[in-house]
Design an enzyme around this catalytic site. Structure first.
Site, mmCIF file in Angstrom:
data_model
loop_
_atom_site.group_PDB
_atom_site.id
_atom_site.type_symbol
_atom_site.label_atom_id
_atom_site.label_comp_id
_atom_site.label_asym_id
_atom_site.label_seq_id
_atom_site.Cartn_x
_atom_site.Cartn_y
_atom_site.Cartn_z
ATOM 1 N N LYS A 71 14.018 3.657 -4.994
ATOM 2 C CA LYS A 71 12.715 2.989 -4.972
ATOM 3 C C LYS A 71 11.626 3.994 -4.676
ATOM 4 C CE LYS A 71 10.308 -1.003 -4.065
ATOM 5 N NZ LYS A 71 9.476 -0.556 -5.180
ATOM 6 N N LYS A 95 12.033 7.300 4.290
ATOM 7 C CA LYS A 95 11.343 6.049 4.638
ATOM 8 C C LYS A 95 12.258 4.839 4.503
ATOM 9 C CE LYS A 95 6.466 5.702 3.744
ATOM 10 N NZ LYS A 95 5.444 5.178 2.883
ATOM 11 N N LYS A 107 10.638 8.700 -7.008
ATOM 12 C CA LYS A 107 9.200 8.843 -7.237
ATOM 13 C C LYS A 107 8.997 9.189 -8.703
ATOM 14 C CE LYS A 107 5.445 8.614 -4.704
ATOM 15 N NZ LYS A 107 5.253 7.803 -3.505
ATOM 16 N N ASP A 147 1.244 3.815 -6.653
ATOM 17 C CA ASP A 147 0.951 4.933 -5.752
ATOM 18 C C ASP A 147 -0.453 5.403 -6.133
ATOM 19 O OD1 ASP A 147 2.305 6.779 -3.698
ATOM 20 O OD2 ASP A 147 1.573 8.230 -5.129
ATOM 21 N N THR A 191 0.564 -2.346 4.627
ATOM 22 C CA THR A 191 0.602 -1.002 5.225
ATOM 23 C C THR A 191 -0.211 -0.964 6.523
ATOM 24 O OG1 THR A 191 0.889 -0.084 3.017
ATOM 25 C CG2 THR A 191 0.280 1.450 4.744
ATOM 26 N N ASN A 222 -7.807 0.636 2.096
ATOM 27 C CA ASN A 222 -6.765 -0.388 2.182
ATOM 28 C C ASN A 222 -6.028 -0.328 3.516
ATOM 29 O OD1 ASN A 222 -4.964 -2.400 1.393
ATOM 30 N ND2 ASN A 222 -3.556 -0.915 0.531
ATOM 31 N N SER A 350 7.333 -4.339 -0.220
ATOM 32 C CA SER A 350 7.806 -4.164 -1.604
ATOM 33 C C SER A 350 9.261 -4.606 -1.701
ATOM 34 C CB SER A 350 7.722 -2.698 -2.027
ATOM 35 O OG SER A 350 6.488 -2.439 -2.641
HETATM 36 P P1 NAD Z 1 -8.178 3.990 -0.042
HETATM 37 O O1 NAD Z 1 -8.621 4.801 -1.197
HETATM 38 O O2 NAD Z 1 -8.200 2.506 -0.110
HETATM 39 O O3 NAD Z 1 -9.049 4.387 1.267
HETATM 40 C C1 NAD Z 1 -9.241 5.695 1.691
HETATM 41 C C2 NAD Z 1 -10.361 5.663 2.732
HETATM 42 O O4 NAD Z 1 -10.523 6.979 3.253
HETATM 43 C C3 NAD Z 1 -11.715 5.249 2.164
HETATM 44 O O5 NAD Z 1 -12.392 4.461 3.123
HETATM 45 C C4 NAD Z 1 -12.423 6.580 1.974
HETATM 46 O O6 NAD Z 1 -13.827 6.446 1.989
HETATM 47 C C5 NAD Z 1 -11.907 7.294 3.206
HETATM 48 N N1 NAD Z 1 -12.102 8.744 3.149
HETATM 49 C C6 NAD Z 1 -11.930 9.587 2.099
HETATM 50 N N2 NAD Z 1 -12.265 10.835 2.463
HETATM 51 C C7 NAD Z 1 -12.628 10.781 3.769
HETATM 52 C C8 NAD Z 1 -13.096 11.724 4.706
HETATM 53 N N3 NAD Z 1 -13.229 13.010 4.375
HETATM 54 N N4 NAD Z 1 -13.367 11.303 5.970
HETATM 55 C C9 NAD Z 1 -13.221 10.017 6.315
HETATM 56 N N5 NAD Z 1 -12.816 9.065 5.474
HETATM 57 C C10 NAD Z 1 -12.520 9.449 4.212
HETATM 58 O O7 NAD Z 1 -6.725 4.540 0.319
HETATM 59 P P2 NAD Z 1 -5.616 3.815 1.188
HETATM 60 O O8 NAD Z 1 -4.741 3.018 0.283
HETATM 61 O O9 NAD Z 1 -6.234 3.181 2.394
HETATM 62 O O10 NAD Z 1 -4.741 5.078 1.621
HETATM 63 C C11 NAD Z 1 -5.136 5.910 2.700
HETATM 64 C C12 NAD Z 1 -3.976 6.827 3.031
HETATM 65 O O11 NAD Z 1 -2.823 6.048 3.311
HETATM 66 C C13 NAD Z 1 -3.566 7.780 1.902
HETATM 67 O O12 NAD Z 1 -3.090 8.968 2.479
HETATM 68 C C14 NAD Z 1 -2.409 7.033 1.242
HETATM 69 O O13 NAD Z 1 -1.527 7.919 0.561
HETATM 70 C C15 NAD Z 1 -1.753 6.422 2.461
HETATM 71 N N6 NAD Z 1 -0.873 5.276 2.149
HETATM 72 C C16 NAD Z 1 -1.396 4.127 1.640
HETATM 73 C C17 NAD Z 1 -0.541 3.061 1.384
HETATM 74 C C18 NAD Z 1 -1.073 1.756 0.869
HETATM 75 O O14 NAD Z 1 -0.306 0.791 0.812
HETATM 76 N N7 NAD Z 1 -2.337 1.654 0.517
HETATM 77 C C19 NAD Z 1 0.833 3.167 1.624
HETATM 78 C C20 NAD Z 1 1.334 4.361 2.131
HETATM 79 C C21 NAD Z 1 0.455 5.409 2.390
#
Ligand code: NAD
Length: 417
Positions: A71, A95, A107, A147, A191, A222, A350
């Site tokens: 997965k 994970k 992946k 992703d 998450t 998110n 998931s």
């Molecule tokens: P997203 O794009 O929804 O949000 C990212 C946030 O970070 C936004 O608010 C953006 O403005 C902010 N940001 C970007 N650059 C920045 C900076 N320099 N300083 C401060 N804030 C900044 O992304 P997301 O889905 O919330 O994912 C965030 C992290 O979590 C990523 O590393 C992603 O890989 C990881 N992640 C997300 C999920 C998921 O389910 N969404 C799952 C596992 C891991």
């Protein structure tokens, strides 16, 4: 030994090696885990809107399937390459095993720039990718998910294409789908919610009352916005929060529902009347109980780790803490909930989505959230036990739990002799 810090694949191999050595496992475990079982590179030809044919490189890597089908997400990004996909697949194995999910890690992705594609092109490319890998994926083989730069709409096109190839609806092929075609309640918030569950549990163990805690959060997407909203609803005070445009600070706590409404109207956080501006550096170094880096990788480095004053760092983002910073935080007694656990709520729900697809019986959001807490809580406890037994960081302890579980499965299946 070669400098492994720059290559994510070598870094992943090193983490597996350390775990096998620490656990005193047979060398065969590392020999199998040090590379993926299967790595596919596919040519993805598709017709551009102007009628010309273009071929992109696509990838799907299945690291280890001792625990069950593999997965892992699909990433559409120009930087996608085989070494990165391999490393991310290995990380998914950790994970899934840590969370006790019946999956191995995988992946995939396409090296492409989604901003250069029209919606129709994106759909054609997504469908062609599925045609290219259709022989090696499937609900009982390998289950993709969203992703970077992929989303529920792309998952919907992909599940549709696969269902056409198979001649039957196969919703269990892929997770992160829209609700109406087999998506799960609670998936979008999973998450951030999982991050809060894990952090609350560790806080309680450290004698911190989460409901009275003070929190700083980097990122309001998110992950960050959901974590902020849930923490606020539980009574915690979010003193600072940021997005890529800037940060906000209010020593009495920011009203998160009002901020969410402000963001909905203004897109960015800057100018919110209920707080003053703060820089990214200042936010990370605030004397709070809990810090959630939930935006980008490499935010806590050797340069600023010495100045971090939070008692718990809960990693929502992937890789926000560099290995050098990890050591500095450990020496300072700051507990870091590693990304493999901190942001694993998404893959856990998931898994629930896949279970619901396979059984054709759909759960309420309350049911999803209750089970999510159960899974997060069990993984936290197992990781904590390893941390105490071996005196290592929670990150290393997470690898120990995962590698021990995968090794056990491989041993029973007769792969190690
Ligand atoms: P997203 O794009 O929804 O949000 C990212 C946030 O970070 C936004 O608010 C953006 O403005 C902010 N940001 C970007 N650059 C920045 C900076 N320099 N300083 C401060 N804030 C900044 O992304 P997301 O889905 O919330 O994912 C965030 C992290 O979590 C990523 O590393 C992603 O890989 C990881 N992640 C997300 C999920 C998921 O389910 N969404 C799952 C596992 C891991």
């Amino acid at each position: 030994m070669a400098d492994s810090s720059l290559n994510p694949y070598l870094r992943a191999q090193q983490a597996f090696k350390e775990a096998v050595d620490t656990l005193g496992l047979e060398p065969a475990v590392y020999e199998i885990l040090k590379q993926p079982l299967r790595s596919f590179e596919v040519a993805v030809p598709f017709i551009r809107d102007d009628g010309n044919l273009q071929v992109f490189n696509g990838y799907r890597v299945q690291h280890n399937d001792a625990l069950g089908p593999t997965k892992g997400g699909l990433r559409f990004h120009t930087a996608v390459n085989m070494d990165e996909v391999k490393a991310l697949a290995m990380w998914m194995s950790v994970k899934c095993a840590l969370l006790g999910l019946p999956y191995g890690g995988a992946k995939g992705g396409i090296a492409c720039d989604v901003d250069q594609l029209s919606d129709h092109e994106l759909e054609r490319l997504s469908r062609e990718y599925i045609r290219a890998v259709s022989l090696v994926i499937g609900p009982d083989k390998d289950i993709p998910a969203p992703d970077v730069s992929t989303n529920p709409q792309i998952m919907a096109w992909m599940v549709d294409e696969y269902s056409r190839i198979r001649g039957e609806n196969t919703f269990g092929l892929i997770t992160g789908k829209p609700m109406v075609i087999g998506g799960s309640a609670g998936r979008v918030a999973a998450t951030g919610r999982g991050l809060v569950f894990a952090t609350k549990q560790l806080a309680t163990e450290l004698g911190i009352d989460f409901a009275k805690s003070q929190i700083a959060i980097q990122g309001f997407g998110n992950v960050g916005s959901v974590a902020a909203d849930i923490a606020y609803a539980m009574g915690a005070k979010v003193l600072a929060i940021s997005d890529k445009d800037g940060g906000l600070y209010n020593p009495s706590g920011i009203n998160i529902p009002e901020l969410l409404e402000y963001q909905r109207v203004h897109r960015f956080l800057t100018g919110f009347p209920g707080a003053e501006p703060i820089s990214n550096e200042e936010l990370l170094e605030l004397p709070v109980d809990i810090l959630f880096p939930a935006a980008l990788e490499n935010q806590i480095t050797a340069d600023n780790a010495g100045k971090i004053r939070a008692r718990i760092v809960g990693e929502g983002a992937n890789g926000p803490t560099t290995p050098e910073a990890d050591r500095i935080l450990f020496d300072k007694g700051i507990m870091v909930i590693p990304d493999v656990l901190g942001n694993s709520g998404g893959v856990t729900v998931s898994y629930f989505e896949w279970v619901q697809n396979q059984t054709r019986f759909y759960w309420s959001e309350d049911e999803v959230n209750r089970r999510l807490e159960e899974y997060m809580s069990r993984a936290m406890a197992e990781m904590h036990t390893m941390h105490e037994r071996f005196g290592v960081t929670l990150r290393k302890a997470a690898y120990l739990v995962a590698v021990e579980r995968i090794a056990q499965a491989m041993r029973y299946r007769g792969w190690l002799k």
